[in-house]
Design a protein around this motif. Structure first.
Motif, PDB file in Angstrom:
ATOM      1  N   ASN A 118     179.140 -16.285 -13.398  1.00 36.05           N
ATOM      2  CA  ASN A 118     180.026 -15.732 -14.423  1.00 36.05           C
ATOM      3  C   ASN A 118     180.411 -16.763 -15.479  1.00 36.05           C
ATOM      4  OD1 ASN A 118     180.157 -13.129 -13.344  1.00 36.05           O
ATOM      5  ND2 ASN A 118     181.629 -13.821 -11.824  1.00 36.05           N
ATOM      6  N   LEU A 119     180.276 -18.042 -15.158  1.00 34.11           N
ATOM      7  CA  LEU A 119     180.693 -19.081 -16.095  1.00 34.11           C
ATOM      8  C   LEU A 119     179.585 -19.549 -17.027  1.00 34.11           C
ATOM      9  CD1 LEU A 119     182.831 -21.275 -13.678  1.00 34.11           C
ATOM     10  CD2 LEU A 119     183.620 -19.522 -15.272  1.00 34.11           C
ATOM     11  N   LEU A 120     178.348 -19.607 -16.525  1.00 32.60           N
ATOM     12  CA  LEU A 120     177.235 -20.106 -17.332  1.00 32.60           C
ATOM     13  C   LEU A 120     176.516 -18.956 -18.029  1.00 32.60           C
ATOM     14  CD1 LEU A 120     175.641 -22.738 -14.962  1.00 32.60           C
ATOM     15  CD2 LEU A 120     177.138 -23.136 -16.892  1.00 32.60           C
ATOM     16  N   PRO A 121     176.088 -19.176 -19.248  1.00 33.62           N
ATOM     17  CA  PRO A 121     175.343 -18.112 -19.926  1.00 33.62           C
ATOM     18  C   PRO A 121     173.947 -17.959 -19.333  1.00 33.62           C
ATOM     19  CG  PRO A 121     175.378 -20.061 -21.282  1.00 33.62           C
ATOM     20  CD  PRO A 121     176.254 -20.351 -20.097  1.00 33.62           C
ATOM     21  N   ALA A 122     173.601 -16.730 -18.994  1.00 29.08           N
ATOM     22  CA  ALA A 122     172.258 -16.456 -18.475  1.00 29.08           C
ATOM     23  C   ALA A 122     171.428 -15.800 -19.561  1.00 29.08           C
ATOM     24  CB  ALA A 122     172.339 -15.573 -17.244  1.00 29.08           C
ATOM     25  N   SER A 123     171.652 -16.212 -20.770  1.00 33.04           N
ATOM     26  CA  SER A 123     170.913 -15.764 -21.931  1.00 33.04           C
ATOM     27  C   SER A 123     171.105 -14.278 -22.211  1.00 33.04           C
ATOM     28  CB  SER A 123     169.424 -16.080 -21.794  1.00 33.04           C
ATOM     29  OG  SER A 123     168.779 -15.731 -22.982  1.00 33.04           O
ATOM     30  N   ASP A 124     172.179 -13.973 -22.911  1.00 33.16           N
ATOM     31  CA  ASP A 124     172.442 -12.597 -23.312  1.00 33.16           C
ATOM     32  C   ASP A 124     171.339 -12.074 -24.222  1.00 33.16           C
ATOM     33  OD1 ASP A 124     174.804 -12.703 -21.900  1.00 33.16           O
ATOM     34  OD2 ASP A 124     175.945 -13.424 -23.634  1.00 33.16           O
ATOM     35  N   ILE A 156     165.247  -7.938 -24.951  1.00 33.50           N
ATOM     36  CA  ILE A 156     163.955  -7.855 -24.280  1.00 33.50           C
ATOM     37  C   ILE A 156     163.981  -6.879 -23.119  1.00 33.50           C
ATOM     38  CG2 ILE A 156     162.150  -9.178 -23.132  1.00 33.50           C
ATOM     39  CD1 ILE A 156     162.638  -9.897 -26.106  1.00 33.50           C
ATOM     40  N   LEU A 157     164.914  -7.067 -22.219  1.00 30.66           N
ATOM     41  CA  LEU A 157     164.884  -6.324 -20.969  1.00 30.66           C
ATOM     42  C   LEU A 157     165.682  -5.034 -20.980  1.00 30.66           C
ATOM     43  CD1 LEU A 157     165.161  -9.349 -18.561  1.00 30.66           C
ATOM     44  CD2 LEU A 157     163.118  -8.100 -19.174  1.00 30.66           C
ATOM     45  N   GLY A 158     166.571  -4.858 -21.868  1.00 29.55           N
ATOM     46  CA  GLY A 158     167.331  -3.621 -21.946  1.00 29.55           C
ATOM     47  C   GLY A 158     168.741  -3.778 -21.394  1.00 29.55           C
ATOM     48  N   ASP A 159     169.514  -2.705 -21.526  1.00 31.20           N
ATOM     49  CA  ASP A 159     170.928  -2.752 -21.168  1.00 31.20           C
ATOM     50  C   ASP A 159     171.161  -2.764 -19.660  1.00 31.20           C
ATOM     51  OD1 ASP A 159     171.582  -2.711 -23.840  1.00 31.20           O
ATOM     52  OD2 ASP A 159     171.665  -0.521 -23.901  1.00 31.20           O
ATOM     53  N   ASN A 160     170.359  -2.035 -18.897  1.00 26.16           N
ATOM     54  CA  ASN A 160     170.585  -1.919 -17.459  1.00 26.16           C
ATOM     55  C   ASN A 160     170.207  -3.184 -16.694  1.00 26.16           C
ATOM     56  OD1 ASN A 160     171.475   0.695 -17.778  1.00 26.16           O
ATOM     57  ND2 ASN A 160     169.444   1.571 -17.472  1.00 26.16           N
ATOM     58  N   VAL A 182     170.785  -7.544 -12.565  1.00 26.61           N
ATOM     59  CA  VAL A 182     170.841  -8.974 -12.280  1.00 26.61           C
ATOM     60  C   VAL A 182     172.190  -9.341 -11.663  1.00 26.61           C
ATOM     61  CG1 VAL A 182     170.897 -11.251 -13.367  1.00 26.61           C
ATOM     62  CG2 VAL A 182     169.099  -9.641 -13.947  1.00 26.61           C
ATOM     63  N   SER A 183     173.261  -8.768 -12.171  1.00 25.34           N
ATOM     64  CA  SER A 183     174.584  -9.028 -11.593  1.00 25.34           C
ATOM     65  C   SER A 183     174.652  -8.555 -10.149  1.00 25.34           C
ATOM     66  CB  SER A 183     175.671  -8.328 -12.411  1.00 25.34           C
ATOM     67  OG  SER A 183     175.723  -8.830 -13.701  1.00 25.34           O
ATOM     68  N   ILE A 184     174.110  -7.379  -9.876  1.00 23.67           N
ATOM     69  CA  ILE A 184     174.101  -6.861  -8.507  1.00 23.67           C
ATOM     70  C   ILE A 184     173.289  -7.771  -7.597  1.00 23.67           C
ATOM     71  CG2 ILE A 184     173.228  -4.970  -7.061  1.00 23.67           C
ATOM     72  CD1 ILE A 184     174.081  -3.065  -9.337  1.00 23.67           C
ATOM     73  N   LEU A 185     172.144  -8.255  -8.070  1.00 20.50           N
ATOM     74  CA  LEU A 185     171.324  -9.153  -7.262  1.00 20.50           C
ATOM     75  C   LEU A 185     172.032 -10.480  -6.998  1.00 20.50           C
ATOM     76  CD1 LEU A 185     167.756  -8.544  -8.720  1.00 20.50           C
ATOM     77  CD2 LEU A 185     168.631  -7.852  -6.498  1.00 20.50           C
ATOM     78  N   PHE A 186     172.735 -11.018  -7.999  1.00 16.34           N
ATOM     79  CA  PHE A 186     173.477 -12.255  -7.790  1.00 16.34           C
ATOM     80  C   PHE A 186     174.600 -12.056  -6.765  1.00 16.34           C
ATOM     81  CE2 PHE A 186     171.823 -14.381 -11.666  1.00 16.34           C
ATOM     82  CZ  PHE A 186     171.645 -15.640 -11.132  1.00 16.34           C
ATOM     83  N   TYR A 187     175.333 -10.958  -6.877  1.00 12.70           N
ATOM     84  CA  TYR A 187     176.428 -10.720  -5.940  1.00 12.70           C
ATOM     85  C   TYR A 187     175.907 -10.383  -4.548  1.00 12.70           C
ATOM     86  CZ  TYR A 187     179.598 -10.966  -9.874  1.00 12.70           C
ATOM     87  OH  TYR A 187     180.310 -11.398 -10.958  1.00 12.70           O
ATOM     88  N   ALA A 188     174.754  -9.728  -4.456  1.00 10.09           N
ATOM     89  CA  ALA A 188     174.150  -9.465  -3.145  1.00 10.09           C
ATOM     90  C   ALA A 188     173.720 -10.772  -2.488  1.00 10.09           C
ATOM     91  CB  ALA A 188     172.958  -8.522  -3.291  1.00 10.09           C
ATOM     92  N   SER A 189     173.196 -11.687  -3.279  1.00 11.65           N
ATOM     93  CA  SER A 189     172.819 -12.995  -2.755  1.00 11.65           C
ATOM     94  C   SER A 189     174.047 -13.756  -2.279  1.00 11.65           C
ATOM     95  CB  SER A 189     172.074 -13.792  -3.830  1.00 11.65           C
ATOM     96  OG  SER A 189     171.773 -15.078  -3.373  1.00 11.65           O
ATOM     97  N   VAL A 211     164.405 -14.940 -10.158  1.00 10.57           N
ATOM     98  CA  VAL A 211     163.559 -15.878 -10.905  1.00 10.57           C
ATOM     99  C   VAL A 211     162.480 -15.099 -11.660  1.00 10.57           C
ATOM    100  CG1 VAL A 211     161.849 -17.720 -10.687  1.00 10.57           C
ATOM    101  CG2 VAL A 211     163.997 -17.874  -9.456  1.00 10.57           C
ATOM    102  N   GLY A 212     161.891 -14.124 -11.017  1.00 16.50           N
ATOM    103  CA  GLY A 212     160.861 -13.305 -11.656  1.00 16.50           C
ATOM    104  C   GLY A 212     161.390 -12.553 -12.860  1.00 16.50           C
ATOM    105  N   ILE A 213     162.582 -12.000 -12.743  1.00 17.04           N
ATOM    106  CA  ILE A 213     163.184 -11.284 -13.877  1.00 17.04           C
ATOM    107  C   ILE A 213     163.432 -12.237 -15.040  1.00 17.04           C
ATOM    108  CG2 ILE A 213     165.284 -10.099 -14.643  1.00 17.04           C
ATOM    109  CD1 ILE A 213     165.394  -8.784 -11.882  1.00 17.04           C
ATOM    110  N   PHE A 214     163.965 -13.423 -14.725  1.00 13.98           N
ATOM    111  CA  PHE A 214     164.241 -14.384 -15.792  1.00 13.98           C
ATOM    112  C   PHE A 214     162.961 -14.914 -16.428  1.00 13.98           C
ATOM    113  CE2 PHE A 214     168.506 -15.319 -13.675  1.00 13.98           C
ATOM    114  CZ  PHE A 214     169.182 -14.507 -14.567  1.00 13.98           C
ATOM    115  N   VAL A 215     161.931 -15.142 -15.640  1.00  8.99           N
ATOM    116  CA  VAL A 215     160.662 -15.630 -16.194  1.00  8.99           C
ATOM    117  C   VAL A 215     160.037 -14.556 -17.078  1.00  8.99           C
ATOM    118  CG1 VAL A 215     158.290 -16.255 -15.581  1.00  8.99           C
ATOM    119  CG2 VAL A 215     160.197 -17.346 -14.428  1.00  8.99           C
ATOM    120  N   TYR A 216     160.064 -13.321 -16.614  1.00 11.41           N
ATOM    121  CA  TYR A 216     159.524 -12.215 -17.424  1.00 11.41           C
ATOM    122  C   TYR A 216     160.267 -12.104 -18.752  1.00 11.41           C
ATOM    123  CZ  TYR A 216     158.397  -7.517 -18.976  1.00 11.41           C
ATOM    124  OH  TYR A 216     158.008  -6.439 -19.720  1.00 11.41           O
TER     125      TYR A 216
END
Length: 136
Positions: free
Chosen positions: A22-28, A34-38, A43-50, A82-87
């Protein structure tokens, strides 16, 4: 036995994925253009699940096999991130008016490193318990 070294590593993973995300920018720019609104929500759900898997894994210290499996699952979640961010990074247009990829895209890689170290410590504990059981 929460005071084991793998609990420290898993706590670092929890802090990285729950707080630092929540503190660091993950490139808005990646999410918006590129990836869309959803995708930001996913990504937030995946981070919180992790983060939740790391927290659950900390308190499963009596069941080392389950703790090890939860670590592997957590690595898989972070690999998807990582795959989502690389894409998203590969689909960025050439040099635009600003070149911001965000340092937040490195969080899953750092998390994977700490999970691997925690899993090594869990495996070491499991081997130690098995060697003591052989003497009985």
């Amino acid at each position: 036995m929460i005071q084991r070294v793998q609990s420290l590593y898993l706590t670092i993973v929890f802090i990285l994925n729950a707080v630092i995300f929540n503190l660091l920018p993950a490139s808005d720019f990646i999410f918006d253009n590129i990836l869309g609104d959803n995708t930001y929500m996913i990504v937030s759900i995946l981070f919180y699940a992790s983060a939740l898997l790391a927290l659950i894994s900390i308190f499963k210290y009596k069941n080392r096999q389950l703790q090890f499996v939860l670590g592997r699952l957590n690595m898989l979640l972070n690999a998807v991130l990582v795959g989502i961010f690389v894409y998203g990074s590969l689909n960025l247009p050439g040099e635009s008016s600003f070149s911001e990829k965000g340092i937040g895209v490195l969080l899953p890689i750092i998390s994977i490193v700490f999970i691997v170290i925690a899993n090594k410590a869990i495996k070491k504990d499991e081997d130690l318990v098995k060697s003591v059981d052989r003497f009985r």
